[in-house]
Structure formats: structure tokens, C-alpha cells
Design a protein around this motif. Structure first.
Motif, PDB file in Angstrom:
ATOM      1  N   ARG A  16       0.832  -1.203   0.000  1.00  0.00           N
ATOM      2  CA  ARG A  16       0.000   0.000   0.000  1.00  0.00           C
ATOM      3  C   ARG A  16       0.873   1.263   0.000  1.00  0.00           C
ATOM      4  NH1 ARG A  16      -5.392  -0.309   0.996  1.00  0.00           N
ATOM      5  NH2 ARG A  16      -6.216  -2.370   1.454  1.00  0.00           N
ATOM      6  N   THR A  66       2.305   1.684  -3.480  1.00  0.00           N
ATOM      7  CA  THR A  66       1.249   2.134  -4.381  1.00  0.00           C
ATOM      8  C   THR A  66       0.949   3.612  -4.172  1.00  0.00           C
ATOM      9  OG1 THR A  66       0.284  -0.073  -4.376  1.00  0.00           O
ATOM     10  CG2 THR A  66      -1.128   1.726  -5.133  1.00  0.00           C
ATOM     11  N   GLN A 117      -5.165   1.436  -8.454  1.00  0.00           N
ATOM     12  CA  GLN A 117      -4.150   0.890  -7.570  1.00  0.00           C
ATOM     13  C   GLN A 117      -3.408  -0.274  -8.234  1.00  0.00           C
ATOM     14  OE1 GLN A 117      -7.323   1.781  -6.608  1.00  0.00           O
ATOM     15  NE2 GLN A 117      -7.472   1.853  -4.385  1.00  0.00           N
ATOM     16  N   CYS A 128      -9.017  -2.816  -3.262  1.00  0.00           N
ATOM     17  CA  CYS A 128      -8.151  -2.281  -4.306  1.00  0.00           C
ATOM     18  C   CYS A 128      -8.961  -2.067  -5.580  1.00  0.00           C
ATOM     19  CB  CYS A 128      -7.037  -3.292  -4.553  1.00  0.00           C
ATOM     20  SG  CYS A 128      -5.916  -2.838  -5.854  1.00  0.00           S
ATOM     21  N   VAL A 175      -6.198   4.187  -0.460  1.00  0.00           N
ATOM     22  CA  VAL A 175      -4.999   3.364  -0.643  1.00  0.00           C
ATOM     23  C   VAL A 175      -4.300   3.085   0.687  1.00  0.00           C
ATOM     24  CG1 VAL A 175      -2.767   3.171  -1.835  1.00  0.00           C
ATOM     25  CG2 VAL A 175      -4.669   4.363  -2.948  1.00  0.00           C
ATOM     26  N   LEU A 227       0.618  -0.139  -8.836  1.00  0.00           N
ATOM     27  CA  LEU A 227       1.493  -1.138  -8.223  1.00  0.00           C
ATOM     28  C   LEU A 227       2.224  -1.963  -9.280  1.00  0.00           C
ATOM     29  CD1 LEU A 227       2.540  -2.287  -5.571  1.00  0.00           C
ATOM     30  CD2 LEU A 227       0.632  -3.907  -5.606  1.00  0.00           C
TER      31      LEU A 227
END
Length: 150
Positions: free
Chosen positions: A43, A46, A88, A84, A77, A92
Motif C-alpha cells: 500500500r 502504491t 491501484q 483495491c 490506498v 502497483l
């Protein structure tokens, strides 16, 4: 730092063959342990990636309640327990340099590919060069949820 260490330890145990499917399943399903540490670390990656290129990602935010990427990250996030979304996944995948394929099981009509009906499939990655040499992950999307297929 502990979150990064847990993430690296998990990846190392997988790549070295030290984790069996059973032990890996146990590790990733134990609350307040490896799974949560790894999730939190991903997280952070991201969120940082989205904020680093906020001018690009602001256009992916389809909720009218979010006027900027910082607010989106702080509400969607950063907190644990939030689902998600597509933005996201894209961020990522790019941040880690992996190709993510998503097959959609969302009730829409199947695509006709080479004479066969197949689920709609999208891919996300940094660039075409990375797609040919990196790690690939396939996810199944069911409305509101992603499952790792392979």
C-alpha cells in the motif's frame, strides 16, 4: 523497516523453495502477521507511486469525491481494509515492474478470440520491454474483488 523486511523474507522463502503451499497459506492467512505487513508495505509503494505522478493518475479517479491524488490515497490506498481498484493495480504493477493480467468475470458478454469465447482480459505494466522479461500475475476480477489465479 519491519514491513519491508517481512516482504523480502516472504519473497525469499518463495524463491528459495523454503515455503510449501501449506506454510505459505498459513502465513498469508494469519492476522496481524506477515500478510498484514506485506499488504501495508505494498500500500505504501502504491500510494507513493500514485503521488509521484499525480498529474497522470488524477484522470483515473472516477469518484467525484476525490479532487486530488493525495486525498484519494489517504482514503482509499493507505488505510488497511480498503478494497483495491483498477488505479491501484495499475500503479502497483508499474511500481514493481510486473505485468498484471486481469480477466473479468463481471457478467458481461464473453469476447470472441480465435473462434473461442473468453473472458475479457486486460494487461497492465510499465512498458512493452518489461512485459517480455518480467514477472507475470493473472487476477480474476469479480465485481468488488480480485483473486490471484496464477
Amino acid at each position: 523497516e519491519i514491513f519491508w523486511e517481512e516482504f523480502v523474507d516472504l519473497l525469499s522463502s518463495i524463491s528459495e523453495g523454503a515455503s510449501t503451499p501449506t506454510t505459505l497459506h498459513e502465513q498469508l492467512n494469519e492476522e496481524n502477521s506477515v500478510s498484514d505487513y506485506c499488504t501495508w508495505y505494498l500500500r505504501v509503494i502504491t500510494s507513493a507511486y500514485l503521488k509521484k505522478d499525480s498529474e497522470r493518475f488524477i484522470h483515473f479517479l472516477d469518484d467525484p469525491n476525490y479532487f486530488d491524488v493525495d486525498t484519494f490515497c489517504s482514503k482509499e490506498v493507505d488505510p488497511m481494509g480498503r478494497e483495491c481498484g483498477m488505479v491501484q493495480v495499475l500503479a502497483l504493477a508499474e511500481a514493481l515492474g510486473v505485468t498484471v493480467y486481469i480477466e473479468y468475470l463481471d457478467g458481461k458478454e464473453l469476447q470472441l478470440v480465435d473462434g473461442e469465447r473468453k473472458l475479457v482480459k486486460h494487461s497492465f505494466c510499465c512498458n512493452d520491454e518489461d512485459k517480455s522479461k518480467g514477472t507475470e500475475i493473472t487476477l480474476l476480477y469479480r465485481p468488488g474483488h480480485y483473486d490471484i489465479l496464477y
